[in-house]
Design a protein around this motif. Sequence first.
Motif, PDB file in Angstrom:
ATOM      1  N   HIS A  95       0.839  -1.193   0.000  1.00 56.58           N
ATOM      2  CA  HIS A  95       0.000   0.000   0.000  1.00 56.58           C
ATOM      3  C   HIS A  95       0.880   1.251   0.000  1.00 56.58           C
ATOM      4  N   PRO A  96       0.551   2.230  -0.835  1.00 56.94           N
ATOM      5  CA  PRO A  96       1.369   3.457  -0.901  1.00 56.94           C
ATOM      6  C   PRO A  96       1.572   4.131   0.449  1.00 56.94           C
ATOM      7  N   ALA A  97       0.579   4.059   1.338  1.00 58.68           N
ATOM      8  CA  ALA A  97       0.677   4.726   2.637  1.00 58.68           C
ATOM      9  C   ALA A  97       1.690   4.065   3.559  1.00 58.68           C
ATOM     10  N   LEU A  98       2.102   2.843   3.240  1.00 61.96           N
ATOM     11  CA  LEU A  98       3.040   2.116   4.100  1.00 61.96           C
ATOM     12  C   LEU A  98       4.451   2.045   3.525  1.00 61.96           C
ATOM     13  N   GLN A  99       4.676   2.673   2.401  1.00 63.89           N
ATOM     14  CA  GLN A  99       5.959   2.517   1.722  1.00 63.89           C
ATOM     15  C   GLN A  99       7.133   3.087   2.513  1.00 63.89           C
ATOM     16  N   ASN A 100       6.881   4.055   3.367  1.00 63.78           N
ATOM     17  CA  ASN A 100       7.962   4.632   4.169  1.00 63.78           C
ATOM     18  C   ASN A 100       8.115   3.952   5.527  1.00 63.78           C
ATOM     19  N   TYR A 101       7.362   2.877   5.719  1.00 60.65           N
ATOM     20  CA  TYR A 101       7.442   2.140   6.986  1.00 60.65           C
ATOM     21  C   TYR A 101       8.094   0.778   6.759  1.00 60.65           C
ATOM     22  N   ARG A 102       8.812   0.343   7.780  1.00 65.18           N
ATOM     23  CA  ARG A 102       9.421  -0.988   7.727  1.00 65.18           C
ATOM     24  C   ARG A 102       8.690  -1.968   8.642  1.00 65.18           C
ATOM     25  N   TYR A 103       8.373  -1.535   9.856  1.00 59.08           N
ATOM     26  CA  TYR A 103       7.727  -2.419  10.828  1.00 59.08           C
ATOM     27  C   TYR A 103       6.251  -2.057  10.993  1.00 59.08           C
ATOM     28  N   TYR A 104       5.451  -3.035  11.353  1.00 53.75           N
ATOM     29  CA  TYR A 104       4.027  -2.807  11.591  1.00 53.75           C
ATOM     30  C   TYR A 104       3.554  -3.688  12.735  1.00 53.75           C
ATOM     31  N   TRP A 105       2.511  -3.241  13.388  1.00 55.68           N
ATOM     32  CA  TRP A 105       1.795  -4.033  14.396  1.00 55.68           C
ATOM     33  C   TRP A 105       0.369  -4.132  13.889  1.00 55.68           C
ATOM     34  N   ARG A 106      -0.056  -5.319  13.578  1.00 56.30           N
ATOM     35  CA  ARG A 106      -1.409  -5.512  13.057  1.00 56.30           C
ATOM     36  C   ARG A 106      -2.400  -5.516  14.205  1.00 56.30           C
ATOM     37  N   VAL A 107      -3.431  -4.698  14.088  1.00 57.68           N
ATOM     38  CA  VAL A 107      -4.449  -4.576  15.131  1.00 57.68           C
ATOM     39  C   VAL A 107      -5.807  -4.866  14.502  1.00 57.68           C
ATOM     40  N   GLU A 108      -6.457  -5.893  14.991  1.00 62.89           N
ATOM     41  CA  GLU A 108      -7.725  -6.347  14.429  1.00 62.89           C
ATOM     42  C   GLU A 108      -8.901  -5.972  15.336  1.00 62.89           C
ATOM     43  N   PRO A 109     -10.100  -5.825  14.770  1.00 57.81           N
ATOM     44  CA  PRO A 109     -11.286  -5.626  15.611  1.00 57.81           C
ATOM     45  C   PRO A 109     -11.476  -6.790  16.594  1.00 57.81           C
ATOM     46  N   HIS A 110     -11.954  -6.481  17.772  1.00 55.21           N
ATOM     47  CA  HIS A 110     -12.294  -7.470  18.812  1.00 55.21           C
ATOM     48  C   HIS A 110     -11.075  -8.166  19.408  1.00 55.21           C
ATOM     49  N   VAL A 111      -9.874  -7.630  19.155  1.00 55.87           N
ATOM     50  CA  VAL A 111      -8.680  -8.151  19.811  1.00 55.87           C
ATOM     51  C   VAL A 111      -8.373  -7.263  21.010  1.00 55.87           C
ATOM     52  N   HIS A 112      -8.052  -7.878  22.139  1.00 56.07           N
ATOM     53  CA  HIS A 112      -7.802  -7.106  23.361  1.00 56.07           C
ATOM     54  C   HIS A 112      -6.366  -7.274  23.840  1.00 56.07           C
ATOM     55  N   PHE A 113      -5.866  -6.225  24.461  1.00 61.87           N
ATOM     56  CA  PHE A 113      -4.507  -6.203  25.003  1.00 61.87           C
ATOM     57  C   PHE A 113      -4.623  -5.923  26.496  1.00 61.87           C
ATOM     58  N   PHE A 114      -4.127  -6.845  27.309  1.00 60.50           N
ATOM     59  CA  PHE A 114      -4.339  -6.772  28.750  1.00 60.50           C
ATOM     60  C   PHE A 114      -3.108  -6.315  29.529  1.00 60.50           C
ATOM     61  N   CYS A 115      -1.928  -6.599  29.013  1.00 59.13           N
ATOM     62  CA  CYS A 115      -0.703  -6.364  29.779  1.00 59.13           C
ATOM     63  C   CYS A 115      -0.014  -5.067  29.367  1.00 59.13           C
ATOM     64  N   ASP A 116       0.518  -4.354  30.340  1.00 55.51           N
ATOM     65  CA  ASP A 116       1.299  -3.154  30.047  1.00 55.51           C
ATOM     66  C   ASP A 116       2.586  -3.535  29.332  1.00 55.51           C
ATOM     67  N   PHE A 195       1.234 -19.202  13.155  1.00 57.74           N
ATOM     68  CA  PHE A 195       1.226 -18.012  14.002  1.00 57.74           C
ATOM     69  C   PHE A 195      -0.120 -17.306  13.825  1.00 57.74           C
ATOM     70  N   TRP A 196      -0.768 -17.000  14.923  1.00 60.16           N
ATOM     71  CA  TRP A 196      -2.077 -16.348  14.869  1.00 60.16           C
ATOM     72  C   TRP A 196      -1.869 -14.906  14.441  1.00 60.16           C
ATOM     73  N   SER A 197      -2.237 -14.595  13.202  1.00 55.90           N
ATOM     74  CA  SER A 197      -1.860 -13.302  12.628  1.00 55.90           C
ATOM     75  C   SER A 197      -2.770 -12.154  13.040  1.00 55.90           C
ATOM     76  N   ASN A 198      -3.852 -12.427  13.796  1.00 58.57           N
ATOM     77  CA  ASN A 198      -4.626 -11.308  14.342  1.00 58.57           C
ATOM     78  C   ASN A 198      -3.780 -10.482  15.301  1.00 58.57           C
ATOM     79  N   PHE A 199      -2.735 -11.094  15.833  1.00 58.34           N
ATOM     80  CA  PHE A 199      -1.679 -10.344  16.516  1.00 58.34           C
ATOM     81  C   PHE A 199      -0.388 -10.715  15.813  1.00 58.34           C
ATOM     82  N   GLU A 200       0.191  -9.770  15.097  1.00 59.77           N
ATOM     83  CA  GLU A 200       1.515  -9.992  14.541  1.00 59.77           C
ATOM     84  C   GLU A 200       2.246  -8.663  14.448  1.00 59.77           C
ATOM     85  N   ILE A 201       3.527  -8.719  14.753  1.00 60.89           N
ATOM     86  CA  ILE A 201       4.409  -7.576  14.592  1.00 60.89           C
ATOM     87  C   ILE A 201       5.481  -8.032  13.613  1.00 60.89           C
TER      88      ILE A 201
END
Length: 251
Positions: A95-116, A195-201
């Motif tokens: 995607h053109p909007a990501l061309q200047n990025y190297r790393y990503y954290w995929r964030v999906e609907p209904h996924v929760h993050f509990f730990c700091d 690897f469960w890709s709903n969470f992937e970095i």
Amino acid sequence: MRDLERTWNSKFNYPWTFLNDVPFTEEFKRKTKAATKAEVRYELVPKEHWEVPAWINMDLFQESAQVLKEQDVQYAEKISYHQMCRWNSGMFYKHPALQNYRYYWRVEPHVHFFCDVDYDVFRYMHDNNKTYGFTVNIYDSPQSIATLWPETLKFLASDDHARYLHPNNAMDWLTDSKRREEHNLLANGYSTCHFWSNFEIGDMNFWRSKQYEEFFQHLDRSGGFFYERWGDAPVHSIALGLFEDKSKIHW
């Protein structure tokens, strides 16, 4: 989004990029902007990245979807789900909007993050030479990917492609038949563990590499994203397990 801001991103203010095949509503934009102090961008998926490829026979898709549905394969009849899996497998990082990025954290609907999380995960990836991070391995529906491993072996049968195998690969994990023997049999040699890709970095340089692009193009031309229900999670997992040093995959 609120979870991730609370547990992590409020400390680092990395930008959010939302991607969709249709325009976002003003309400969505207003509420997501209110949830963060970081930059927020809203992007459309290019039509050519989302549409069904010209080589897919839609009559065959409908027949195949019905067979998969009878085998209790989730979402088999939803064309948009197949499009999404294909896009996540071989398109998002273009995607053109990501061309200047190297790393990503995929964030999906209904996924929760509990730990700091008190450290910069992207800096950790970079400083420790990691390609991919995951939280859990799960087993896929073998009926949904019956020909994925055979197509992978066809790809590797070429001398040009066989050289892409990393010396420290995870072939044993990909082909394990002891933990779920029936899965391995139904998936024709693949353990179905992924690897469960709903969470992937991840490092998008891996997806942008020559070996991954050739692998994706081979899979795409075979039609399995539509005639079966290949998910991006097993596709990502197989590619990482074959072509990357497994020490660069982080749990």
